[in-house]
Design a protein around this motif. Structure first.
Motif, mmCIF file in Angstrom:
data_model
loop_
_atom_site.group_PDB
_atom_site.id
_atom_site.type_symbol
_atom_site.label_atom_id
_atom_site.label_comp_id
_atom_site.label_asym_id
_atom_site.label_seq_id
_atom_site.Cartn_x
_atom_site.Cartn_y
_atom_site.Cartn_z
ATOM 1 N N SER A 127 0.709 -1.112 -0.058
ATOM 2 C CA SER A 127 -0.134 -0.040 0.011
ATOM 3 C C SER A 127 0.913 1.297 0.069
ATOM 4 N N VAL A 128 2.315 0.814 0.370
ATOM 5 C CA VAL A 128 2.872 2.398 0.285
ATOM 6 C C VAL A 128 3.986 2.427 -0.510
ATOM 7 N N LYS A 129 4.235 1.117 -1.537
ATOM 8 C CA LYS A 129 5.653 1.147 -2.165
ATOM 9 C C LYS A 129 5.221 2.197 -3.274
ATOM 10 N N GLY A 130 6.553 2.823 -3.348
ATOM 11 C CA GLY A 130 6.669 4.021 -4.529
ATOM 12 C C GLY A 130 6.268 5.281 -3.790
ATOM 13 N N ARG A 131 5.749 5.412 -2.408
ATOM 14 C CA ARG A 131 5.506 6.489 -2.022
ATOM 15 C C ARG A 131 6.175 7.003 -0.618
ATOM 16 N N PHE A 132 6.240 5.635 0.103
ATOM 17 C CA PHE A 132 7.043 6.076 1.262
ATOM 18 C C PHE A 132 8.545 5.511 0.991
ATOM 19 N N THR A 133 9.493 6.096 1.851
ATOM 20 C CA THR A 133 10.821 5.512 1.770
ATOM 21 C C THR A 133 11.486 5.565 3.302
ATOM 22 N N ILE A 134 12.152 4.230 3.688
ATOM 23 C CA ILE A 134 12.605 4.157 4.874
ATOM 24 C C ILE A 134 13.953 4.379 4.840
ATOM 25 N N SER A 135 14.779 5.019 5.774
ATOM 26 C CA SER A 135 16.156 5.327 5.813
ATOM 27 C C SER A 135 16.558 5.135 7.230
ATOM 28 N N ARG A 136 18.082 5.116 7.440
ATOM 29 C CA ARG A 136 18.405 5.445 8.691
ATOM 30 C C ARG A 136 19.851 5.987 8.576
ATOM 31 N N ASP A 137 19.984 6.773 9.645
ATOM 32 C CA ASP A 137 21.440 7.415 9.831
ATOM 33 C C ASP A 137 22.006 6.751 11.073
ATOM 34 N N ASN A 138 22.867 5.931 11.047
ATOM 35 C CA ASN A 138 23.639 5.218 12.161
ATOM 36 C C ASN A 138 24.213 6.109 13.056
ATOM 37 N N ALA A 139 24.971 7.234 12.599
ATOM 38 C CA ALA A 139 25.759 8.167 13.252
ATOM 39 C C ALA A 139 24.864 8.946 14.123
ATOM 40 N N LYS A 140 23.524 9.093 13.659
ATOM 41 C CA LYS A 140 22.832 9.972 14.372
ATOM 42 C C LYS A 140 21.736 8.997 15.190
ATOM 43 N N LYS A 141 21.912 7.937 15.101
ATOM 44 C CA LYS A 141 21.262 6.745 15.842
ATOM 45 C C LYS A 141 19.595 6.979 15.469
ATOM 46 N N THR A 142 19.233 7.375 14.526
ATOM 47 C CA THR A 142 18.013 7.779 13.793
ATOM 48 C C THR A 142 17.396 7.030 12.647
ATOM 49 N N ALA A 143 16.056 6.539 12.636
ATOM 50 C CA ALA A 143 15.360 6.227 11.649
ATOM 51 C C ALA A 143 14.514 7.080 11.151
ATOM 52 N N TYR A 144 14.320 7.036 9.854
ATOM 53 C CA TYR A 144 13.308 8.059 9.074
ATOM 54 C C TYR A 144 12.269 7.170 8.199
ATOM 55 N N LEU A 145 11.030 7.794 8.244
ATOM 56 C CA LEU A 145 9.944 7.694 7.164
ATOM 57 C C LEU A 145 9.620 8.567 6.356
ATOM 58 N N GLN A 146 10.133 9.013 5.074
ATOM 59 C CA GLN A 146 9.589 9.899 4.347
ATOM 60 C C GLN A 146 8.358 9.489 3.673
ATOM 61 N N MET A 147 7.265 10.078 3.652
ATOM 62 C CA MET A 147 6.197 9.894 3.330
ATOM 63 C C MET A 147 5.625 11.007 2.154
ATOM 64 N N ASN A 148 5.307 10.498 0.868
ATOM 65 C CA ASN A 148 5.024 11.368 -0.135
ATOM 66 C C ASN A 148 3.723 10.779 -0.684
ATOM 67 N N SER A 149 2.891 11.942 -1.530
ATOM 68 C CA SER A 149 1.670 11.463 -2.068
ATOM 69 C C SER A 149 0.499 10.947 -1.264
ATOM 70 N N LEU A 150 0.799 11.379 0.120
ATOM 71 C CA LEU A 150 -0.063 10.984 1.113
ATOM 72 C C LEU A 150 -1.798 11.052 0.878
ATOM 73 N N LYS A 151 -2.456 9.917 1.645
ATOM 74 C CA LYS A 151 -3.806 9.832 1.359
ATOM 75 C C LYS A 151 -4.446 9.889 2.581
ATOM 76 N N PRO A 152 -6.015 10.269 2.607
ATOM 77 C CA PRO A 152 -6.521 10.052 3.774
ATOM 78 C C PRO A 152 -6.411 8.617 4.346
ATOM 79 N N GLU A 153 -6.444 7.751 3.752
ATOM 80 C CA GLU A 153 -6.547 6.163 4.339
ATOM 81 C C GLU A 153 -4.945 6.040 5.128
ATOM 82 N N ASP A 154 -3.965 6.977 4.906
ATOM 83 C CA ASP A 154 -2.693 6.795 5.522
ATOM 84 C C ASP A 154 -2.892 7.395 6.948
ATOM 85 N N THR A 155 -3.923 8.074 7.261
ATOM 86 C CA THR A 155 -4.113 8.534 8.726
ATOM 87 C C THR A 155 -4.277 7.343 9.777
#
Length: 115
Positions: A62-90
């Motif tokens: 349901s999120v392929k092509g719209r969401f991207t997960i990444s991580r920065d080990n130096a910052k000890k942080t993971a990210y979720l970039q969400m694009n083309s958001l839909k109401p059903e993502d709420t």
């Protein structure tokens, strides 16, 4: 064990973008697989995206092509970039750190897609 704190949620219009962050502390972040899950009212928890310690990623269909997960080990942080958001993502998005089959969870962050 690792402690997780999510941030970056909020209100966004349909078609918009948002980035969630998951900051970790307490252990060796780079050895953990990181995942983002979501669970709406009355629904089962759903794996949204996952990234292994080696950087391999998986996504829900349901999120392929719209969401991207990444991580920065130096910052000890993971990210979720969400694009083309839909109401059903709420829903509430939760961060998970997993190592040797043992998960740790953040408390979740609400993301709402609405006009």
């Amino acid at each position: 064990q690792v402690q997780l704190v999510e941030s970056g949620g909020g209100l966004v219009q349909p078609g918009g973008s948002l980035r969630l962050s998951c900051a970790a502390s307490g252990s060796i972040f780079s050895t953990y697989a990181m995942g983002w899950y979501r669970q709406g009212p009355g629904k089962q928890r759903e794996l949204v995206a996952r990234i292994t310690s080696g950087g391999r990623t998986d996504y829900a269909d349901s999120v392929k092509g719209r969401f991207t997960i990444s991580r920065d080990n130096a910052k000890k942080t993971a990210y979720l970039q969400m694009n083309s958001l839909k109401p059903e993502d709420t829903t509430i998005y939760c961060c998970e750190a997993e190592r040797c089959g043992v998960p740790d969870w953040g408390k979740g962050n609400q993301m709402t897609v609405s006009t």
